[in-house]
Structure formats: C-alpha cells, structure tokens
Design a protein around this motif. Structure first.
Motif, short mmCIF file in Angstrom:
data_model
loop_
_atom_site.label_atom_id
_atom_site.label_comp_id
_atom_site.label_asym_id
_atom_site.label_seq_id
_atom_site.Cartn_x
_atom_site.Cartn_y
_atom_site.Cartn_z
N UNK A 113 -4.76 1.81 -15.64
CA UNK A 113 -5.53 2.76 -14.83
C UNK A 113 -4.71 4.03 -14.57
N UNK A 114 -3.45 3.88 -14.19
CA UNK A 114 -2.62 5.04 -13.91
C UNK A 114 -2.44 5.91 -15.16
N UNK A 115 -2.23 5.29 -16.30
CA UNK A 115 -2.10 6.05 -17.55
C UNK A 115 -3.37 6.85 -17.83
N UNK A 116 -4.50 6.20 -17.67
CA UNK A 116 -5.78 6.86 -17.95
C UNK A 116 -6.07 7.97 -16.93
N UNK B 148 -1.46 -6.82 -4.77
CA UNK B 148 -2.81 -6.29 -4.89
C UNK B 148 -3.87 -7.29 -4.44
N UNK B 149 -5.10 -6.92 -4.67
CA UNK B 149 -6.29 -7.74 -4.39
C UNK B 149 -6.18 -9.08 -5.11
N UNK B 150 -6.74 -10.14 -4.53
CA UNK B 150 -7.47 -10.23 -3.26
C UNK B 150 -6.54 -10.58 -2.11
N UNK B 151 -7.15 -10.75 -0.94
CA UNK B 151 -6.37 -11.13 0.24
C UNK B 151 -6.20 -12.63 0.34
N UNK C 232 9.81 3.91 -6.52
CA UNK C 232 9.21 2.96 -7.46
C UNK C 232 8.20 2.07 -6.75
N UNK C 233 7.26 1.57 -7.52
CA UNK C 233 6.36 0.50 -7.07
C UNK C 233 6.33 -0.56 -8.16
N UNK C 234 6.52 -1.81 -7.74
CA UNK C 234 6.37 -2.97 -8.63
C UNK C 234 5.08 -3.67 -8.22
N UNK C 235 4.11 -3.71 -9.13
CA UNK C 235 2.79 -4.26 -8.79
C UNK C 235 2.75 -5.77 -9.03
N UNK D 14 -10.36 -2.15 -7.56
CA UNK D 14 -9.07 -2.56 -7.02
C UNK D 14 -7.89 -1.83 -7.64
N UNK D 15 -8.09 -1.20 -8.77
CA UNK D 15 -7.03 -0.33 -9.31
C UNK D 15 -7.12 1.05 -8.68
N UNK D 16 -8.32 1.61 -8.62
CA UNK D 16 -8.48 2.94 -8.03
C UNK D 16 -8.16 2.93 -6.54
N UNK D 17 -8.22 1.77 -5.92
CA UNK D 17 -7.90 1.63 -4.50
C UNK D 17 -6.46 2.10 -4.20
#
Length: 457
Positions: free
Chosen positions: A208-211, A405-408, A327-330, A425-428
């Motif tokens: 998503x970030x690349x796009x 990330x999602x879900x909770x 940095x962020x590690x997902x 959940x990516x655009x979030x």
C-alpha cells in the motif's frame, strides 16, 4: 527481579509428532513379518500428524500485569493480545501443558476459516492463499507488483536485493525519493514488514505504501513534499520462507518463525523478532527452546534474514552518521503503537534519556490518535528481548516503533482477517506514516527541543 522461567519439556513438538506417527504406523508394522523392514510413514500420515500438532489460540484468564504476562510468555507461547484480566496465546500441546502447569485454565478459541479449511492432497505445494484470502499477495505476486511499480515510476522508486533468506528467496529494499538514483543528504525513514510468517496483512501494508507514494506524487502535497525531502526505505518481506510455508498446505498453519533448522534439534525456525543483536536473550523475554514460538536462535543475529537487514541498516551510516532517523516495523495484531524498550520495565534504560523517552511517547501517542490504536511502551505488555525496535534504538539511535495492525482481537480474525479488510486497514495508517516522515528531520521537535538537539554543525 526477573520472572521465574518454568521448567519445560524440551522438544515438545517433535515428541508429539513422533508419538502420532508411531500410533499411525503401529497396526501395519504389527501385521508384517517379524524380520520385515518397518513401514515408512506415508505423506498422508505425515500430513495428518502435522495438522494434529498445529498450534492453536487459547484464552487464558488471570494474567493482569506485565510481570504475570512475562512469566506466561516464558513457557514459550506467543502472547497475541492482552486485556485487563485475560490474554490470548498461541500454543502447541506441550506449551499449553506448560501454561496449565502455572495454574491457569485454557479455553481453546475457534480457528479462523482458513485454518480449518481442508488441506491440499499430501505432497502438493499450494502457491496461493485459501478461499476468502485470494487478494493477499504471495511472495511471487508481491514481486510482480513491485516490479511493475519500479517500471512505471523509475524516477521515484528503485529496487535492490539486499540479501537472501535461508531458503534463498530475495529480500528486497525499495527506495522512494525524488531523484531516487542519487544518494542525497536527506533524512531517511525505514518501514519493515512480515517478520512473523502468519502476519500477512503487513505485506499488504508495505505494498500500500509503495502504491500510495508513487501514485500520488505530484497530486498530494504532503506526499510530494516528503518524497522531495526524504529518502524512504521499505523492506516489504523479512520472512518470505515462513510466509510461503504458512500457506503451502492449502490451509494456514499459524506459522510464526523463519524456516532455518535449529542446531542439534529436529525443530525448525527462529523467531526473527527475538534474534536482533541488542540485549539478545538478556531478560527472560525469549526462549532458548527450539520448539517454542519465541525461540531466539542459538546466537544473536543467527538468522540470515536478521543479518541481511542489520547489514543494510549499517550501510546507511554515511560519514559516521546513521541516515535512518525513524522506523516502523509492521506486525499483526492488537491495534497497538509500541516503542522501546521491551527488555526492561524502566521508561529509560541504557542509552535512553528522559528526553528520548518523552520524544518516543509523544510521537507514538500522536500517531495512535490518528489510527485509533493504543499507544504504550513495549514492556507494558510483557518483556521481550532481541526485538528490532530495541536494536534500532539501542544500536543505531533510530526512533523505531512497532505497529500491531488490525484486528483488535482473535474474534475479528486474529492473524487471518479476510481480504476484504485490506484497503481499509492499510490506508488507516496513512496519516501516522506521514506524521513520522514529517517529524523525521528532527524528532525532538515533538517535545519542543528542536534547538537543543537539531542544530546544524
């Protein structure tokens, strides 16, 4: 005081598999002549045994403090979500037995649909996700999408192979920046994904970030400004072997680790996010048992995937200064924004001042306000050691965060939410990512100390 590590039956998964195989073969072997060679296990038998020993999720009621959760994690389970008076764990049979030995009762949770699905015929290697998950990208599909973006936006996006996984798959680093072919004196930000094999939504986050950053450059002011003034690095898949293995049977295996065999053991896999070379194995925040979910490996940075990314991060030291500032590690799941340290309950610790901590917390809370996640220091959940965020700060002074990330909750899909959630959940996390990029030139601006820490010269 460190929590006591309970006694474990080592090699538990191997023992159970061996027992299942023995039972499955007992009848045909007994029917053979006494001097006949023993029957070899069939593919069907092996598949049945392996599926019977897949880890499952359990609710454990009682652990309500970081110390209690740390003691629970010391049994070798992974803690997937934490609530006021209960946690959800992933455990195999031996680990579940160890948890019961601590006096807890376990309630098995339903498996996600993709786990319960019928597997492919024994010996068949599936190359796609189960039904309901087809919009997730396999390793090859992700490569194809990345290559298409590189070809479409050659001035903004470049690709390099920074090393290979244990099984020989390429580990990629994608660079996003105006004048991408030049190494300019700009703040750099690193985004990594998919340390844990079953956390497939994180690969979608990277894609998503690349796009988003390529497609909206020139039309979105904030994105344009960031690519004009930053160098953005994305490592979309740290654990391609584990990800491929997780889907290879046609049903999810709930696999967490990489696929590197453990030395002197029949077990396979190291937990990559317990293998980084800072406070490795220091603090009862990982396991030395190869059968465990949180096995830290035989030595720090023993996993080839960790070695590859460590070497890449060190390569960004230019003129004696680390160019990567944040940095962020997902990861998935639980909807959390976490920051160092994980190895200690203290707010600061070796190499972290109060100003450093306050900067971490201020930025983390602001990002969490944008995506609705819960912000906290990593050890507020439970102690971990050898984690990437602790290494990035402790070794390189990078303001590094983990996004769960999602879900909770497991009830909303756990590690395997359906593919319909991917766009939302990516655009979030778009706003949080932009916030981190915008503050990367001087993170201390967040606490009003830009003049103190960020003067040139």
């Amino acid at each position: 005081m460190r929590p006591h590590t309970p006694t474990r039956i080592r090699g538990g998964r191997t023992t159970v598999l061996a027992a299942l195989l023995s039972l499955a073969l007992a009848a045909p072997i007994a029917a053979q002549a006494q001097d006949a060679p023993p029957a070899e296990p069939t593919a069907a038998t092996r598949d049945a045994a392996q599926r019977a020993e897949l880890p499952h999720q359990y609710e454990v009621r009682g652990p309500a403090t970081p110390a209690a959760r740390t003691s629970l994690a010391a049994t070798g389970v992974s803690i997937d979500e934490a609530h006021a008076h209960a946690v959800v764990i992933t455990a195999d049979r031996a680990q579940a037995t160890a948890v019961r030995g601590l006096g807890y009762s376990l309630r098995k949770l339903p498996d996600p649909p993709g786990v319960a699905a019928s597997p492919a015929a024994p010996g068949t290697r599936v190359k796609d996700f189960p039904a309901g998950y087809a919009k997730y990208h396999t390793y090859d599909e992700a490569r194809q999408q990345i290559d298409a973006l590189v070809a479409k936006y050659p001035d903004l996006l470049s690709k390099q192979t920074i090393g290979t996984s244990h099984e020989g798959r390429d580990i990629l680093a994608l660079k996003l920046s105006k004048n991408v072919t030049k190494d300019e004196a700009e703040p750099e930000v690193l985004f990594t994904a998919h340390q844990h094999a079953r956390e497939h939504l994180t690969v979608e986050m990277a894609l998503y970030l690349l796009d988003e950053f390529t497609g909206k450059y020139g039309s979105d002011d904030r994105i344009t400004k960031m690519l004009d003034s930053r160098e953005i690095w994305i490592v979309p898949d740290l654990n391609p072997d584990g990800g491929a293995y997780d889907i290879a049977s046609g049903a999810f295996r709930s696999w967490r680790k990489n696929r590197q065999p453990a030395p002197d053991s029949q077990e396979v896999g190291t937990d990559l996010n317990r293998n980084w070379d800072f406070k490795w194995g220091c603090c009862d925040g990982s396991s030395d048992d190869p059968a465990d979910e949180t096995y830290r490996g035989p030595s720090a940075a023993s996993a080839p995937e960790v070695q590859v990314v460590s070497k890449f991060v060190h390569s960004r030291i230019i003129g004696g200064k680390q160019q990567i500032k944040a940095a962020i590690d997902f990861h998935t799941y639980s909807e959390l924004v976490l920051w160092p340290f994980g190895f200690t309950y203290d707010e600061t610790g070796p190499g972290m001042t109060q100003d450093d901590h306050d900067t971490f917390a201020t930025i983390g809370k602001k990002m969490a306000a944008s995506n609705g996640y819960t912000p906290e220091q990593s050890s507020e959940l439970y102690v971990t050691d050898g984690a990437i965020d602790d290494w990035l700060w402790g070794d390189q002074k990078v303001f590094a965060y983990t996004f769960e990330m999602y879900p909770s909750s497991a009830g909303s899909g756990g590690f395997y939410p359906k593919d319909t959630v991917i766009p939302k959940e990516t655009s979030r996390n778009r706003e949080a990512v932009l916030q981190l990029l915008e503050t990367a030139d001087c993170p201390y601006r967040a606490i009003g100390k830009e003049a103190q820490y960020c003067k040139e010269g």
